[in-house]
Design an enzyme around this catalytic site. Structure first.
Site, mmCIF file in Angstrom:
data_model
loop_
_atom_site.group_PDB
_atom_site.id
_atom_site.type_symbol
_atom_site.label_atom_id
_atom_site.label_comp_id
_atom_site.label_asym_id
_atom_site.label_seq_id
_atom_site.Cartn_x
_atom_site.Cartn_y
_atom_site.Cartn_z
ATOM 1 N N ASP A 148 -20.315 21.696 -38.275
ATOM 2 C CA ASP A 148 -21.427 22.431 -37.652
ATOM 3 C C ASP A 148 -21.730 21.776 -36.312
ATOM 4 O O ASP A 148 -21.300 20.651 -36.047
ATOM 5 C CB ASP A 148 -22.679 22.395 -38.567
ATOM 6 C CG ASP A 148 -23.612 23.573 -38.290
ATOM 7 O OD1 ASP A 148 -23.728 24.465 -39.143
ATOM 8 O OD2 ASP A 148 -24.175 23.601 -37.180
ATOM 9 N N GLU B 244 -28.608 36.108 -51.484
ATOM 10 C CA GLU B 244 -29.424 34.899 -51.365
ATOM 11 C C GLU B 244 -30.280 34.767 -52.625
ATOM 12 O O GLU B 244 -30.746 35.753 -53.182
ATOM 13 C CB GLU B 244 -30.307 34.987 -50.120
ATOM 14 C CG GLU B 244 -29.452 34.860 -48.858
ATOM 15 C CD GLU B 244 -30.268 34.977 -47.601
ATOM 16 O OE1 GLU B 244 -29.763 35.534 -46.625
ATOM 17 O OE2 GLU B 244 -31.412 34.510 -47.604
ATOM 18 N N ASN C 38 -22.249 46.933 -48.594
ATOM 19 C CA ASN C 38 -23.653 46.710 -48.217
ATOM 20 C C ASN C 38 -24.347 48.016 -47.859
ATOM 21 O O ASN C 38 -25.505 48.230 -48.210
ATOM 22 C CB ASN C 38 -23.726 45.723 -47.048
ATOM 23 C CG ASN C 38 -23.832 44.296 -47.578
ATOM 24 O OD1 ASN C 38 -23.848 44.073 -48.791
ATOM 25 N ND2 ASN C 38 -23.897 43.344 -46.678
ATOM 26 N N LEU D 188 -31.890 49.897 -57.946
ATOM 27 C CA LEU D 188 -32.678 51.138 -58.028
ATOM 28 C C LEU D 188 -34.155 50.808 -58.201
ATOM 29 O O LEU D 188 -34.919 51.587 -58.735
ATOM 30 C CB LEU D 188 -32.207 51.991 -59.217
ATOM 31 C CG LEU D 188 -31.012 52.917 -58.980
ATOM 32 C CD1 LEU D 188 -30.715 53.714 -60.253
ATOM 33 C CD2 LEU D 188 -31.221 53.871 -57.814
ATOM 34 N N GLY E 167 -39.682 50.527 -53.981
ATOM 35 C CA GLY E 167 -40.744 49.672 -53.435
ATOM 36 C C GLY E 167 -40.677 49.671 -51.936
ATOM 37 O O GLY E 167 -40.310 50.648 -51.300
ATOM 38 N N GLY F 262 -34.952 44.031 -46.889
ATOM 39 C CA GLY F 262 -35.035 43.165 -45.706
ATOM 40 C C GLY F 262 -33.829 42.248 -45.769
ATOM 41 O O GLY F 262 -32.837 42.589 -46.403
ATOM 42 N N CYS G 214 -28.657 40.904 -43.948
ATOM 43 C CA CYS G 214 -27.396 41.636 -44.110
ATOM 44 C C CYS G 214 -27.500 43.144 -44.043
ATOM 45 O O CYS G 214 -26.782 43.781 -43.278
ATOM 46 C CB CYS G 214 -26.741 41.218 -45.421
ATOM 47 S SG CYS G 214 -26.281 39.493 -45.382
ATOM 48 N N LYS H 109 -28.326 44.488 -40.579
ATOM 49 C CA LYS H 109 -27.269 44.150 -39.612
ATOM 50 C C LYS H 109 -26.001 44.954 -39.904
ATOM 51 O O LYS H 109 -25.391 45.551 -39.017
ATOM 52 C CB LYS H 109 -26.989 42.654 -39.722
ATOM 53 C CG LYS H 109 -25.887 42.114 -38.875
ATOM 54 C CD LYS H 109 -25.917 40.590 -38.813
ATOM 55 C CE LYS H 109 -25.412 39.952 -40.087
ATOM 56 N NZ LYS H 109 -23.948 39.755 -40.117
HETATM 57 C C1 UDX Z 1 -27.086 41.471 -49.860
HETATM 58 C C2 UDX Z 1 -25.968 41.982 -50.767
HETATM 59 O O1 UDX Z 1 -26.503 42.209 -52.079
HETATM 60 C C3 UDX Z 1 -24.867 40.928 -50.852
HETATM 61 O O2 UDX Z 1 -23.801 41.421 -51.639
HETATM 62 C C4 UDX Z 1 -24.370 40.646 -49.436
HETATM 63 O O3 UDX Z 1 -23.355 39.646 -49.463
HETATM 64 C C5 UDX Z 1 -25.514 40.156 -48.568
HETATM 65 O O4 UDX Z 1 -26.574 41.126 -48.553
HETATM 66 P P1 UDX Z 1 -29.124 39.826 -49.990
HETATM 67 O O5 UDX Z 1 -29.502 40.506 -48.720
HETATM 68 O O6 UDX Z 1 -29.110 38.346 -50.058
HETATM 69 O O7 UDX Z 1 -27.634 40.326 -50.454
HETATM 70 O O8 UDX Z 1 -30.161 40.285 -51.098
HETATM 71 P P2 UDX Z 1 -30.236 41.505 -52.126
HETATM 72 O O9 UDX Z 1 -30.489 40.943 -53.445
HETATM 73 O O10 UDX Z 1 -29.095 42.426 -51.942
HETATM 74 O O11 UDX Z 1 -31.576 42.262 -51.654
HETATM 75 C C6 UDX Z 1 -31.606 42.808 -50.361
HETATM 76 C C7 UDX Z 1 -32.975 43.453 -50.190
HETATM 77 O O12 UDX Z 1 -33.056 44.628 -51.022
HETATM 78 C C8 UDX Z 1 -34.147 42.566 -50.570
HETATM 79 O O13 UDX Z 1 -35.178 42.718 -49.608
HETATM 80 C C9 UDX Z 1 -34.609 43.136 -51.910
HETATM 81 O O14 UDX Z 1 -36.002 42.959 -52.104
HETATM 82 C C10 UDX Z 1 -34.275 44.612 -51.746
HETATM 83 N N1 UDX Z 1 -34.037 45.317 -53.011
HETATM 84 C C11 UDX Z 1 -33.027 44.892 -53.816
HETATM 85 C C12 UDX Z 1 -34.806 46.432 -53.329
HETATM 86 O O15 UDX Z 1 -35.723 46.796 -52.585
HETATM 87 N N2 UDX Z 1 -34.542 47.112 -54.466
HETATM 88 C C13 UDX Z 1 -33.545 46.726 -55.317
HETATM 89 O O16 UDX Z 1 -33.370 47.367 -56.342
HETATM 90 C C14 UDX Z 1 -32.767 45.582 -54.980
#
Ligand code: UDX
Length: 456
Positions: free
Chosen positions: A30, A159, A230, A272, A275, A279, A282, A285
Site C-alpha cells: 500500500d 462488507e 451487482n 428482497l 426499506g 448504499g 458498490c 458505482k
Molecule cells: C455488495 C454485493 O452484495 C457484493 O456481492 C459486492 O461484492 C459488493 O457490493 P455490499 O455493498 O457490501 O455488497 O453490501 P450488501 O449486503 O450487498 O448491501 C448493499 C446495500 O443494500 C446495503 O445498503 C443494504 O442495506 C441494502 N439492502 C440489502 C437492502 O436494502 N435490502 C436487501 O434486501 C439487502
C-alpha cells in the site's frame, strides 16, 4: 504461491489475509504509511468481523510493505485491488489502476506472472492493463520477452461478511484469454475450491458445505459478471421498494408481499428486504459504470437506470413522509438511528443516513445521529454538515420530534421504547428498514411508520 496484493482496502486486505490463511506467501503493498504500520502491528484499518483474528492466524504467511520491489519482485500472482471510485460522470477513476499496472511492469521478473484484476474495472480494461504492463515492462527490459498474462477475478464480498463470503463463496470466477493463467488461478484457489483448509473456529464451515464452483471464462465475460451481478442485486432491492410504495397506498404489508414472492424458488428470498434501499461503495458505482459502458455502445440500459432512480427516491420518500407527519421541519429535532450504509460495517460511503441528514438540514431541522460502530468515522468524515452525535441510541430520542431508523443494527430492535417515548416531543418513529415490531411501539405509545406498510 508467491502472491502480491496491491491495495489494502476492503477487497485487497480481505483477499490477502484469506490467501495467506490458505497457505500462500502473501505480500500486501500500500502507499499509505500509517495504514501499513498499523497492519504490521495486526491492526486492521477497516471494521470487518474476524479480520484481525484471521490476520493473526495467517501472520506467518502475511507481510505488509510500502516497497513495491519487495512486493512484486518474485511474485507469481499479482492482485490489483486498488480503488476505482466513481467520477462525477459515472465513469470509474482509473488513476490508481494505471499506476499499479505501470509499477508491476517495471518490477515483475518471475518466469510466468498472472496479473489479476480484483478491482471492479470497466469491461474491456483487462486489455488496457495488459498494454500498460507490457509498455512499462519493455521500457525496463528492452531485450527480454515479458512472460505475464492479465486475468479478471471479480470479488463478490459483502462488507460485514467479507471473510465468510470469500472462504465459503458461492463461486470463484476467473477470466483470461490464456489457459495457463486459468490453471495457475485454479491452483491458487484449490484449497478453497475443494474446501480442504481448516475452518477457523470463529468462521465455521456451513453445514454440508463441500466445494466452491470454479467458473472460468474469457476476460470480458468475467468483468461483465461482476457488473451484472451487482446490477441485478440492486435491481432486486429496487423492485421490492417500487412494490413497497404501492403496497402502502393499497394498504398491503410489504413484508408479507416480499415473503410471498420470495418463497418462489425462482425468485428467492434474499435481497428482497424493502426499506430505504441500498448504499455502499458498490451498487451505486457499478450501476453507474454499467450505464456509462452501455452508453459507449449506444445502449440506454433502462432497467439498470430504473434501479438507480427507485433507490434515490426511497431516501426522498423518508423525508416526504416525515413532512406529511410534522408539516414543518424547520426547528424540529430529528434523531437518526444508524449511520453506516448497512449493519456490521463502519463504511459510510453512499450512506442513506448522510443523504437524509442533508435533506433534513436543508429544511432547517436539527439532526442528531447515533451508530454503534461508525460514529468515529462519521465525526471525521461528516465535518461538512452540522450533524450532532448522541452518546447512545436512547439519547437520540431526547426532545426528538421524530426518530428515523436508517440502518438495521440488531440492537435497535430491543431499545427501551417506553423510556424513549417519555423523552420524545412527538412520539413518532419512521422505520426505514421495517425492522421494528409495530405492537411493541404501539404499547409504548409511539406512532410507527414503516416504508411499505400503510400509514393507517
Ligand atoms: C455488495 C454485493 O452484495 C457484493 O456481492 C459486492 O461484492 C459488493 O457490493 P455490499 O455493498 O457490501 O455488497 O453490501 P450488501 O449486503 O450487498 O448491501 C448493499 C446495500 O443494500 C446495503 O445498503 C443494504 O442495506 C441494502 N439492502 C440489502 C437492502 O436494502 N435490502 C436487501 O434486501 C439487502
Amino acid at each position: 504461491m508467491k502472491t502480491a496484493i496491491i491495495g489494502t482496502g476492503y477487497v485487497g486486505l480481505t483477499t490477502g489475509v484469506a490467501l495467506a490463511y490458505l497457505g500462500h506467501e502473501v505480500t500486501c503493498l500500500d502507499l499509505d504509511a500509517a495504514k501499513v504500520e498499523n497492519l504490521k502491528k495486526g491492526i486492521s484499518p477497516i471494521y470487518e468481523p474476524h479480520l484481525s483474528e484471521l490476520m493473526k492466524l495467517a501472520s506467518a504467511k502475511l507481510k505488509f510493505t510500502l516497497d513495491a520491489d519487495e512486493a512484486l519482485r518474485n511474485a507469481e500472482v499479482v492482485f490489483i485491488a486498488v480503488g476505482t471510485p466513481s467520477l462525477p460522470d459515472g465513469n470509474p477513476n482509473l488513476t490508481y489502476l494505471k499506476s499499479a499496472a505501470e509499477s508491476i511492469g517495471e518490477r515483475i521478473n518471475a518466469p510466468y506472472v498472472v496479473i489479476v484484476n480484483k478491482s471492479t474495472v470497466p469491461i474491456g480494461s483487462g486489455n488496457w492493463v495488459e498494454s500498460l504492463v507490457r509498455d512499462s515492462y519493455r521500457a525496463k527490459n528492452p531485450a527480454k520477452n515479458s512472460n505475464f498474462v492479465v486475468a479478471s477475478n471479480p470479488e463478490f464480498l459483502r462488507e460485514g461478511s467479507a471473510l465468510s463470503d470469500m472462504l465459503y463463496a458461492d463461486r470463484v470466477v476467473v477470466g483470461a484469454d490464456d489457459q495457463r493463467a486459468l490453471d495457475v488461478l485454479r491452483k491458487l484457489y484449490q484449497p478453497l475450491i475443494e474446501q480442504t483448509f481448516e475452518a477457523p473456529a470463529f468462521l465455521p464451515r456451513p453445514e454440508g458445505f463441500r466445494a466452491v464452483h470454479f467458473l472460468t471464462s474469457d476476460l470480458q465475460s468475467a468483468e461483465l459478471i461482476k457488473y451484472a451481478a451487482n446490477a441485478f442485486l440492486a435491481l432486486k432491492i429496487s423492485f421490492i421498494n417500487e412494490i413497497s410504495e404501492l403496497s402502502e397506498k393499497v394498504g398491503a404489508d410489504i413484508q408479507h408481499v416480499s415473503r410471498g414472492i420470495g418463497l418462489d424458488s425462482r425468485i428467492g428470498n434474499r435481497f428482497l428486504q424493502a426499506g430505504i434501499g441500498w448504499g455502499g461503495s458498490c451498487f451505486g458505482k457499478d450501476t453507474a459504470a454499467l450505464i456509462s459502458t452501455g452508453k459507449e455502445y449506444g445502449l440506454s440500459m433502462p432497467i439498470t437506470k430504473a434501479a438507480r432512480d427507485v433507490n434515490a427516491r426511497q431516501r426522498a420518500r423518508m423525508v416526504e413522509i416525515l413532512m406529511g407527519e410534522l408539516k414543518i421541519l424547520k426547528g424540529r429535532k430529528i434523531g437518526i438511528l444508524g449511520l453506516s450504509f448497512k449493519p456490521f460495517t463502519d463504511d459510510l460511503r453512499d450512506s442513506p443516513a448522510l443523504d437524509i441528514a442533508q435533506r433534513l438540514l436543508e429544511r432547517g431541522a436539527k439532526v442528531v445521529g447515533f451508530d454503534p460502530i461508525s460514529m468515529d468515522r462519521a465525526k471525521r468524515e461528516w465535518t461538512h454538515i452540522p450533524v450532532e452525535f448522541a452518546a447512545s441510541a436512547d439519547a437520540v430520542f431526547s426532545e426528538a420530534d421524530a426518530v428515523l431508523l436508517v440502518t438495521d443494527w440488531p440492537d435497535f430492535k430491543n431499545l427501551p421504547f417506553e423510556k424513549c417515548a417519555e423523552q420524545m416531543k412527538h412520539k413518532l418513529i419512521l422505520d426505514g428498514r421495517g425492522q421494528l415490531e409495530p405492537g411493541r411501539l404501539q404499547a409504548a405509545g409511539i406512532r410507527h411508520i414503516a416504508l411499505g406498510r400503510s400509514t393507517r
